[in-house]
Design a protein around this motif. Structure first.
Motif, PDB file in Angstrom:
ATOM      1  N   LEU A 137      29.085 -16.351 -46.920  1.00 23.49           N
ATOM      2  CA  LEU A 137      27.653 -16.253 -46.683  1.00 23.49           C
ATOM      3  C   LEU A 137      26.970 -17.528 -47.124  1.00 23.49           C
ATOM      4  O   LEU A 137      27.489 -18.292 -47.927  1.00 23.49           O
ATOM      5  CB  LEU A 137      27.068 -15.065 -47.439  1.00 23.49           C
ATOM      6  CG  LEU A 137      27.445 -13.692 -46.915  1.00 23.49           C
ATOM      7  CD1 LEU A 137      26.874 -12.621 -47.821  1.00 23.49           C
ATOM      8  CD2 LEU A 137      26.972 -13.491 -45.506  1.00 23.49           C
ATOM      9  N   MET A 138      25.757 -17.749 -46.603  1.00 22.02           N
ATOM     10  CA  MET A 138      25.030 -18.946 -46.985  1.00 22.02           C
ATOM     11  C   MET A 138      24.818 -18.962 -48.495  1.00 22.02           C
ATOM     12  O   MET A 138      24.680 -17.914 -49.118  1.00 22.02           O
ATOM     13  CB  MET A 138      23.714 -19.025 -46.232  1.00 22.02           C
ATOM     14  CG  MET A 138      22.788 -17.857 -46.440  1.00 22.02           C
ATOM     15  SD  MET A 138      21.384 -17.986 -45.383  1.00 22.02           S
ATOM     16  CE  MET A 138      20.100 -17.981 -46.601  1.00 22.02           C
ATOM     17  N   GLU A 152      18.058 -13.274 -42.214  1.00 26.93           N
ATOM     18  CA  GLU A 152      18.999 -12.919 -41.155  1.00 26.93           C
ATOM     19  C   GLU A 152      19.249 -14.110 -40.230  1.00 26.93           C
ATOM     20  O   GLU A 152      20.396 -14.427 -39.906  1.00 26.93           O
ATOM     21  CB  GLU A 152      18.447 -11.725 -40.350  1.00 26.93           C
ATOM     22  CG  GLU A 152      19.153 -11.438 -39.049  1.00 26.93           C
ATOM     23  CD  GLU A 152      20.434 -10.642 -39.216  1.00 26.93           C
ATOM     24  OE1 GLU A 152      21.069 -10.378 -38.182  1.00 26.93           O
ATOM     25  OE2 GLU A 152      20.810 -10.301 -40.342  1.00 26.93           O
ATOM     26  N   HIS A 159      24.315  -5.530 -46.883  1.00 25.61           N
ATOM     27  CA  HIS A 159      24.642  -6.712 -47.691  1.00 25.61           C
ATOM     28  C   HIS A 159      25.066  -6.327 -49.104  1.00 25.61           C
ATOM     29  O   HIS A 159      25.940  -6.969 -49.686  1.00 25.61           O
ATOM     30  CB  HIS A 159      23.466  -7.695 -47.690  1.00 25.61           C
ATOM     31  CG  HIS A 159      23.409  -8.491 -46.435  1.00 25.61           C
ATOM     32  ND1 HIS A 159      22.960  -7.966 -45.249  1.00 25.61           N
ATOM     33  CD2 HIS A 159      23.801  -9.757 -46.171  1.00 25.61           C
ATOM     34  CE1 HIS A 159      23.060  -8.891 -44.308  1.00 25.61           C
ATOM     35  NE2 HIS A 159      23.569  -9.982 -44.843  1.00 25.61           N
ATOM     36  N   ASP A 163      24.049 -19.927 -39.832  1.00 22.72           N
ATOM     37  CA  ASP A 163      25.126 -20.539 -40.607  1.00 22.72           C
ATOM     38  C   ASP A 163      26.480 -20.209 -39.979  1.00 22.72           C
ATOM     39  O   ASP A 163      27.352 -21.055 -39.879  1.00 22.72           O
ATOM     40  CB  ASP A 163      25.062 -20.037 -42.049  1.00 22.72           C
ATOM     41  CG  ASP A 163      26.083 -20.704 -42.943  1.00 22.72           C
ATOM     42  OD1 ASP A 163      26.202 -21.941 -42.877  1.00 22.72           O
ATOM     43  OD2 ASP A 163      26.759 -19.989 -43.696  1.00 22.72           O
ATOM     44  N   TRP A 199      21.247 -16.753 -42.037  1.00 23.63           N
ATOM     45  CA  TRP A 199      22.621 -16.290 -42.236  1.00 23.63           C
ATOM     46  C   TRP A 199      23.397 -16.322 -40.921  1.00 23.63           C
ATOM     47  O   TRP A 199      24.517 -16.816 -40.870  1.00 23.63           O
ATOM     48  CB  TRP A 199      22.595 -14.889 -42.826  1.00 23.63           C
ATOM     49  CG  TRP A 199      23.935 -14.300 -43.067  1.00 23.63           C
ATOM     50  CD1 TRP A 199      24.904 -14.775 -43.885  1.00 23.63           C
ATOM     51  CD2 TRP A 199      24.452 -13.109 -42.477  1.00 23.63           C
ATOM     52  NE1 TRP A 199      25.994 -13.951 -43.854  1.00 23.63           N
ATOM     53  CE2 TRP A 199      25.743 -12.924 -42.996  1.00 23.63           C
ATOM     54  CE3 TRP A 199      23.930 -12.187 -41.581  1.00 23.63           C
ATOM     55  CZ2 TRP A 199      26.531 -11.853 -42.625  1.00 23.63           C
ATOM     56  CZ3 TRP A 199      24.716 -11.107 -41.221  1.00 23.63           C
ATOM     57  CH2 TRP A 199      26.011 -10.953 -41.743  1.00 23.63           C
ATOM     58  N   LEU A 251      22.016 -16.843 -50.271  1.00 26.78           N
ATOM     59  CA  LEU A 251      22.059 -15.389 -50.215  1.00 26.78           C
ATOM     60  C   LEU A 251      23.064 -14.901 -51.241  1.00 26.78           C
ATOM     61  O   LEU A 251      24.260 -15.134 -51.117  1.00 26.78           O
ATOM     62  CB  LEU A 251      22.460 -14.931 -48.810  1.00 26.78           C
ATOM     63  CG  LEU A 251      22.192 -13.488 -48.460  1.00 26.78           C
ATOM     64  CD1 LEU A 251      20.722 -13.151 -48.620  1.00 26.78           C
ATOM     65  CD2 LEU A 251      22.609 -13.217 -47.036  1.00 26.78           C
TER      66      LEU A 251
END
Length: 160
Positions: free
Chosen positions: A3-4, A135, A79, A141, A138, A7
């Protein structure tokens, strides 16, 4: 976890707590309006012979705001499950999408609501916009890192 970097579980937990508090506040405010305790404060409720229309508009706004918050909660729960190791990244990407174009509330109808209901609607829209930005970042990315096949090809080329 791919994940980025921005986050993380703390951000997700903070947003989740905020969404829960907001959902309870929206429920309480619109329940009070629906039950008629505060109908006299609706613009035109006393003057307009078509008070049923006002009641329907309040119900629609309550549904919009509640649905908006529930979509945020679902995204946040997915998440949370990912960070807890209950979902893989593939499952999260496949099933953890936020609806991209959820309709905004009608500003004219929102202005007809009491101040606390207006604030609830605006807070739900702001929360949704924040989650939507997360969102997009993410998902963006993942798109810049290439597909799973491209990543596999790069790993194979590096190994050879």
């Amino acid at each position: 976890m791919a994940l980025m970097p921005n986050l993380n579980p703390r951000i997700i937990e903070a947003l989740y707590a905020e969404a829960l508090v907001l959902s309870e506040e929206v429920r309480a405010v619109f329940d009070r309006l629906r039950q008629g305790h505060d109908r006299r404060t609706l613009v035109g409720a006393n003057d307009d012979p078509d008070a049923d229309l006002v009641h329907v508009q309040v119900s629609c706004e309550a549904l919009r705001s509640t649905t908006r918050i529930m979509h945020c909660l679902a995204w946040l729960l997915n998440h949370r499950a990912y960070f807890a190791g209950e979902l893989s990244e593939l499952q999260l990407r496949r099933h953890g999408r936020l609806i991209a174009n959820f309709p905004l509330s009608d500003p004219v109808q929102v202005l007809a609501l009491p101040a606390d209901a207006q604030r609830c609607v605006q807070d739900s829209e702001r929360l949704y916009a924040r989650i939507q930005r997360l969102e997009r970042a993410w998902r963006g990315d993942a798109e810049t890192s290439g597909s799973a096949i491209e990543r596999l090809r790069h790993r194979l080329a590096a190994a050879i």
